[in-house]
Write a protein that holds these residues in place. Structure first.
Motif, mmCIF file in Angstrom:
data_model
loop_
_atom_site.group_PDB
_atom_site.id
_atom_site.type_symbol
_atom_site.label_atom_id
_atom_site.label_comp_id
_atom_site.label_asym_id
_atom_site.label_seq_id
_atom_site.Cartn_x
_atom_site.Cartn_y
_atom_site.Cartn_z
ATOM 1 N N UNK A 118 0.432 -1.144 -0.287
ATOM 2 C CA UNK A 118 -0.177 -0.199 0.000
ATOM 3 C C UNK A 118 0.566 1.464 -0.398
ATOM 4 N N UNK A 119 1.624 1.360 -1.098
ATOM 5 C CA UNK A 119 2.995 2.161 -1.067
ATOM 6 C C UNK A 119 2.497 3.110 -2.593
ATOM 7 N N UNK A 120 3.333 4.540 -2.940
ATOM 8 C CA UNK A 120 3.300 4.999 -3.958
ATOM 9 C C UNK A 120 3.341 3.950 -5.523
ATOM 10 N N UNK A 121 4.296 3.155 -5.336
ATOM 11 C CA UNK A 121 3.926 2.001 -6.689
ATOM 12 C C UNK A 121 2.892 1.650 -6.372
ATOM 13 N N UNK A 122 1.531 1.478 -5.850
ATOM 14 C CA UNK A 122 0.493 1.255 -6.056
ATOM 15 C C UNK A 122 -0.808 1.818 -6.669
ATOM 16 N N UNK A 123 0.035 3.302 -6.174
ATOM 17 C CA UNK A 123 -0.916 4.052 -6.454
ATOM 18 C C UNK A 123 -0.408 4.387 -8.319
ATOM 19 N N UNK A 124 0.709 4.603 -7.887
ATOM 20 C CA UNK A 124 1.573 4.528 -9.591
ATOM 21 C C UNK A 124 0.359 4.002 -10.286
ATOM 22 N N UNK A 125 0.439 2.429 -10.198
ATOM 23 C CA UNK A 125 -0.399 1.682 -10.628
ATOM 24 C C UNK A 125 -1.518 1.911 -11.423
ATOM 25 N N UNK A 126 -2.050 1.991 -9.909
ATOM 26 C CA UNK A 126 -3.984 2.239 -10.173
ATOM 27 C C UNK A 126 -4.461 3.346 -11.163
ATOM 28 N N UNK A 127 -2.873 4.368 -11.304
ATOM 29 C CA UNK A 127 -3.614 5.822 -12.513
ATOM 30 C C UNK A 127 -2.782 5.114 -14.068
ATOM 31 N N UNK A 128 -2.257 4.395 -13.666
ATOM 32 C CA UNK A 128 -2.318 3.702 -14.835
ATOM 33 C C UNK A 128 -3.150 2.970 -15.395
ATOM 34 N N UNK A 129 -3.765 2.197 -15.238
ATOM 35 C CA UNK A 129 -5.250 1.526 -15.209
ATOM 36 C C UNK A 129 -6.129 2.691 -15.298
ATOM 37 N N UNK A 130 -5.848 3.793 -14.307
ATOM 38 C CA UNK A 130 -7.340 4.633 -15.097
ATOM 39 C C UNK A 130 -6.788 5.292 -16.739
ATOM 40 N N UNK A 131 -5.668 5.572 -16.437
ATOM 41 C CA UNK A 131 -5.291 5.969 -18.316
ATOM 42 C C UNK A 131 -5.741 5.530 -18.439
ATOM 43 N N UNK A 132 -6.038 3.853 -18.749
ATOM 44 C CA UNK A 132 -6.431 3.605 -19.959
ATOM 45 C C UNK A 132 -7.637 3.558 -20.273
ATOM 46 N N UNK A 133 -8.821 4.012 -19.583
ATOM 47 C CA UNK A 133 -10.154 4.017 -19.317
ATOM 48 C C UNK A 133 -10.054 5.343 -20.702
ATOM 49 N N UNK A 134 -11.169 5.183 -21.856
ATOM 50 C CA UNK A 134 -10.733 6.552 -22.624
ATOM 51 C C UNK A 134 -12.144 6.828 -22.333
#
Length: 186
Positions: free
Chosen positions: A17-33
């Protein structure tokens, strides 16, 4: 990211539950067009704040994270309706149950749980990170509690409330969870 969020995600007890989890989640959100600008902004806020408070000895992390988000967003000039929606979304990550028709909730919960459907090596790293965060719990109690949580996911009709995530990740998530459960009972 605010200094308070930066400090929260850098806490030494965090492994998953660190910054890398947030970055992974943001990357998945970026894929939502197909999101409006407002919906994307609300989901970004919810991702940033959903694990802002993470203390494995507490049972109110999501509530505290939602309140922190509400307070911080209002302080930055965000409107009350948006701050309330972000808080509501964060609270969905507690039980990972989303009411029918809640598209933003389904996306947030599915993004948060995407790690369950990752490649086995990524899943194992996630599980090891969670175990590290709960290192204060004796092995036998951790195994029993973790197994109960993971069976809850398997008992659900679907792990991923968002249909696209479900199509892509559901089978692998169930395989990963079953594999972890086998290891927990060994």
């Amino acid at each position: 990211m605010t200094p308070a969020l930066e400090a929260a995600y850098a806490q030494p007890h965090r492994r998953y539950h660190a910054r890398s989890h947030i970055e992974d989640c943001l990357a998945l959100l970026a894929g939502q067009s197909d999101l409006s600008d407002r919906d994307r902004r609300l989901l970004e806020y919810a991702i940033w704040w959903h694990d802002a408070v993470y203390d494995p000895t507490r049972s109110d992390n999501e509530e505290a994270s939602a309140e922190m988000a509400r307070r911080d967003l209002l302080a930055t000039g965000e409107d009350a309706a948006s701050a309330d929606e972000v808080a509501r979304l964060i609270l969905l990550t507690k039980g990972h149950v989303v009411p029918p028709g809640d598209r933003l909730g389904a996306l947030l919960v599915s993004i948060d749980l995407a790690v369950l459907g990752g490649e086995p090596e990524a899943y194992d790293a996630y599980a090891a990170g969670v175990r590290h965060e709960y290192r204060h719990v004796p092995d036998d109690l951790f195994r029993a509690g973790r197994a109960r949580v993971m069976r809850h996911f398997l008992d659900a009709e679907a792990i991923y409330p968002d249909p696209a995530f479900r199509d892509r990740l559901e089978a692998r998530a169930r395989a990963n969870i079953n594999r972890e459960l086998a290891g927990l009972s060994a």
